[in-house]
Scaffold this motif. Structure first.
Motif, short mmCIF file in Angstrom:
data_model
loop_
_atom_site.label_atom_id
_atom_site.label_comp_id
_atom_site.label_asym_id
_atom_site.label_seq_id
_atom_site.Cartn_x
_atom_site.Cartn_y
_atom_site.Cartn_z
N UNK A 17 -9.53 -1.24 6.23
CA UNK A 17 -9.57 -2.71 6.11
C UNK A 17 -8.44 -3.07 5.15
N UNK A 18 -8.39 -2.22 3.81
CA UNK A 18 -7.52 -2.52 2.98
C UNK A 18 -6.04 -2.20 3.11
N UNK A 19 -5.80 -0.93 3.85
CA UNK A 19 -4.65 -0.46 4.40
C UNK A 19 -3.81 -1.38 5.37
N UNK A 20 -4.94 -1.94 6.34
CA UNK A 20 -4.54 -2.90 7.19
C UNK A 20 -3.84 -4.32 6.77
N UNK A 21 -4.51 -4.41 5.55
CA UNK A 21 -4.01 -5.83 4.57
C UNK A 21 -3.19 -5.53 3.84
N UNK A 22 -2.81 -4.48 3.34
CA UNK A 22 -1.88 -4.60 2.32
C UNK A 22 -0.86 -3.37 2.61
N UNK A 23 -1.21 -2.56 3.25
CA UNK A 23 -0.12 -1.40 3.94
C UNK A 23 0.29 -0.48 2.68
N UNK A 24 -0.77 -0.32 1.66
CA UNK A 24 -0.51 0.46 0.44
C UNK A 24 -1.55 1.54 0.51
N UNK A 25 -1.37 2.66 1.12
CA UNK A 25 -2.65 3.74 1.22
C UNK A 25 -3.05 4.20 -0.03
N UNK A 26 -2.04 4.65 -1.05
CA UNK A 26 -2.76 5.40 -2.17
C UNK A 26 -3.52 4.62 -3.10
N UNK A 27 -3.09 3.27 -3.15
CA UNK A 27 -3.60 2.32 -3.99
C UNK A 27 -5.00 1.77 -3.31
N UNK A 66 -6.67 -6.44 -8.30
CA UNK A 66 -6.58 -6.03 -9.76
C UNK A 66 -5.38 -5.12 -9.91
N UNK A 67 -5.48 -4.13 -9.04
CA UNK A 67 -4.55 -3.08 -9.10
C UNK A 67 -2.87 -3.50 -8.71
N UNK A 68 -3.01 -4.38 -7.94
CA UNK A 68 -1.56 -4.78 -7.52
C UNK A 68 -1.05 -5.72 -8.76
N UNK A 69 -1.89 -6.63 -9.38
CA UNK A 69 -1.64 -7.17 -10.49
C UNK A 69 -0.97 -6.38 -11.61
N UNK A 70 -1.88 -5.64 -11.72
CA UNK A 70 -1.46 -4.58 -12.93
C UNK A 70 -0.11 -3.95 -12.80
N UNK A 71 0.14 -3.39 -11.33
CA UNK A 71 1.34 -2.96 -11.22
C UNK A 71 2.42 -3.90 -11.33
N UNK A 76 8.24 -5.91 -14.14
CA UNK A 76 8.57 -7.21 -14.42
C UNK A 76 9.67 -7.44 -13.39
N UNK A 77 10.33 -6.47 -12.69
CA UNK A 77 11.03 -6.47 -11.89
C UNK A 77 10.71 -6.89 -10.38
N UNK A 82 7.13 -11.79 -4.28
CA UNK A 82 5.75 -11.02 -4.59
C UNK A 82 4.56 -11.48 -5.47
N UNK A 83 5.41 -12.19 -6.46
CA UNK A 83 4.36 -12.50 -7.56
C UNK A 83 3.56 -13.77 -6.72
N UNK A 84 4.17 -14.75 -6.39
CA UNK A 84 3.72 -15.85 -5.46
C UNK A 84 2.50 -15.19 -4.44
#
Length: 431
Positions: A17-27, A66-71, A76-77, A82-84
Motif C-alpha cells: 500500500x505504501x509503495x503504491x502510494x509513494x513509489x519509494x520502496x526502501x523508505x 515523517x520520513x519524507x519530511x525529514x528527507x 533543501x534542494x 514536492x514540498x507542497x
C-alpha cells in the motif's frame, strides 16, 4: 492466529500500500517495519484492532510522511512542488487522527491485496534473478533476511547486502508500482513486449521459490512448506489477474500437482521416500483434480510452453493408479519436447530418468554419458549431486554395484540437504 503470524501476513499488504502510494520502496519498508514494531508493543496491551490492516497502514503512512519530511529537511534542494505535496500529505495525516489513535478510516483502500503488485515490483528487470527471488521473499513472503539466507545456504550478511543493493537499484531506476492487465491479444501486441518479459520474470521467480520449498537446498528438512504455499498463493493471484495466459495456468497446475505428494515424500523419521514407493492413497486428490482441470484448460489454447509441459508430466504421474501403471513412454516423449523448448540441465537430467523407466537403464546410461560429454551435465554446480545420484541409480540397475556405491558416496558428499544425504548414504551402505 498468533500475533507474530498475523503481523507477518499483513506486512506485505502494508508495504504494498505504501509503495503504491509513494513509489519509494526502501523508505516504505522502513515505515512498515516501524508500524509492525508499534503494533507488537501496543496490541498485546490494547488488544488487536477490528481491522488490523487498516490500523497498520495508517501508522505506517504517518511514519512514511515523517520520513519524507525529514528527507526534505535534509535536502533543501527539493523543488517547491514536492514540498507542497509533502505538506498536503501531512495535513491528510492530521485529519485522520493523532499518531497513536487507530480510529478513523485508512488513507486509501486497505482491503486491497497488494501482494501481487509488490511481486511485480520485486521482479523488476533491472534486478538479477537471485536478487528478484531474495527481495520477493523478503517483501512479499515476509521472511526475515536470516530465514532467506538459511533457505539458500548463504551467509546472512551477504544476503542482507544483496537485498539492500536490490532496493537501491529499484530506487535508482525509479521503478514504478504497476502490474499488467489481462487481454486476449496481449501476446500479439508488440508494444507490450516489456510486459511479457516482466510476467515471464515473475513466473520464473515463483517457480524458483516453489522449487526451493519443495526440496530445500540445505538444512535437515526435505521441504519448506512455507515457501511452497507462498508460491502457490501468489501464483493463484497471478492466474486470477491473467486467466487467459496458458503458461500462468500451466505453472499453477504444475505447483498443485507436484505439491499433492507432499505428505508422502518422507516418513516419520524424516527419511526420503522415492516416488514409486509413496502411498498414493495419501496424495491430495483435491489438488490433483484442480491441477488436472487447469492443465486440460491450458491445452485448449494451442499455445504450449515449458510450464504446461511440466504440468502435463506431473498430471501423468498423478493420474497413474500405481507406479507400475505410469505411462513412462509418454513422459519421456514430453520431456523430449520440453527439452527442445527449454534445454536446461535439470530438464535434461529428468529426461534421463524418464528414458530409464521407459526404455531401460542401459539406454539411459548411454544418454547420460552423451549429455555429460556434450553438455557437462554433472559439472553443473547446482545439479552435480543429483546428476551423480542418477548415475549411481543407473549403475546399480545395470548390475555394477562397485561403481554405483562410489557414485552414491560422491553424490552424498555433494548434497547439502541432510535428508537427501542420508538417503544416498543408505543406498551406498546397502551395496
Amino acid at each position: 492466529m498468533e500475533l507474530e503470524e498475523l503481523l507477518r501476513a499483513e506486512a506485505p499488504q502494508v508495504l504494498g500500500a505504501l509503495v503504491r502510494r509513494f513509489s519509494r520502496f526502501a523508505e516504505a519498508e522502513d515505515a512498515t517495519q516501524e508500524a509492525l514494531l508499534v503494533a507488537s508493543r501496543r496490541w498485546p496491551v490494547d488488544g488487536v484492532p477490528d481491522d488490523p490492516r487498516s490500523w497498520l497502514i495508517r501508522v505506517a503512512y504517518r511514519r512514511m510522511v515523517d520520513l519524507l519530511r525529514s528527507e526534505q529537511a535534509d535536502r533543501r534542494r527539493e523543488q517547491e512542488a514536492a514540498q507542497a505535496a509533502a505538506h498536503a500529505q501531512v495535513q491528510a495525516v492530521r485529519t485522520a487522527g493523532a499518531d497513536g489513535d487507530p480510529a478513523g478510516s485508512a488513507p486509501w483502500g486497505a482491503d486491497q491485496d497488494d501482494s501481487l503488485l509488490l511481486l511485480f515490483l520485486c521482479c523488476h528487470p533491472a534486478l538479477s534473478p537471485p536478487s528478484q527471488v531474495a527481495l520477493t521473499l523478503r517483501a512479499v513472503g515476509g521472511l526475515t533476511t536470516a530465514e532467506i539466507a538459511r533457505a539458500y545456504g548463504a551467509a546472512e550478511r551477504s544476503m542482507s547486502t544483496r537485498i539492500s543493493r536490490a532496493k537501491q537499484t529499484l530506487k535508482e531506476t525509479g521503478a514504478r508500482f504497476s502490474a499488467p492487465t489481462d487481454a486476449g491479444d496481449r501476446r500479439r501486441a508488440a508494444g507490450e513486449r516489456a510486459q511479457d518479459e516482466r510476467i515471464a520474470a515473475v513466473m520464473h521467480v515463483l517457480y524458483l521459490i516453489f522449487n526451493e520449498g519443495y526440496t530445500a537446498t540445505g538444512g535437515d528438512q526435505l521441504a519448506r512448506a512455507d515457501l511452497t504455499q507462498e508460491a502457490i498463493r501468489l501464483t493463484r493471484m497471478l492466474h486470477r489477474l491473467l486467466p487467459g495466459d496458458a503458461e500462468v495456468t500451466g505453472l499453477l497446475a504444475l505447483m498443485l500437482l507436484t505439491s499433492s505428494r507432499d505428505a508422502t515424500r518422507a516418513d516419520e523419521d524424516n527419511h526420503l521416500i522415492q516416488l514409486e514407493d509413496q502411498d498414493r492413497s495419501r496424495w491430495d486428490q483435491a489438488a490433483i483434480a484442480d491441477g488436472v482441470a487447469l492443465i486440460e484448460a491450458a491445452w485448449t489454447q494451442n499455445e504450449v510452453g515449458p510450464y504446461q509441459l511440466q504440468a502435463a508430466i506431473a498430471a501423468v504421474h498423478a493420474q497413474a493408479p500405481s507406479a507400475g501403471a505410469t505411462d513412462w513412454p509418454q513422459i519421456a516423449a514430453l520431456y523430449l519436447w520440453l527439452e527442445r523448448l527449454a534445454p536446461t540441465a535439470p530438464i535434461r537430467l529428468s529426461r534421463v530418468v524418464a528414458v530409464s523407466k521407459a526404455f531401460g537403464p542401459h539406454r539411459a546410461l548411454a544418454l547420460l554419458d552423451d549429455l555429460d560429454k556434450n553438455q557437462q551435465l554433472t559439472q553443473d554446480p547446482l545439479l552435480q549431486h543429483r546428476a551423480t545420484a542418477v548415475r549411481a541409480h543407473l549403475l546399480e540397475s545395470t548390475g555394477n554395484p562397485t561403481e554405483a556405491r562410489a557414485a552414491y558416496l560422491t553424490a552424498a558428499a555433494l548434497a547439502t540437504n541432510q535428508v537427501e544425504r542420508h538417503y544416498l548414504l543408505t543406498r551406498a551402505h546397502n551395496l
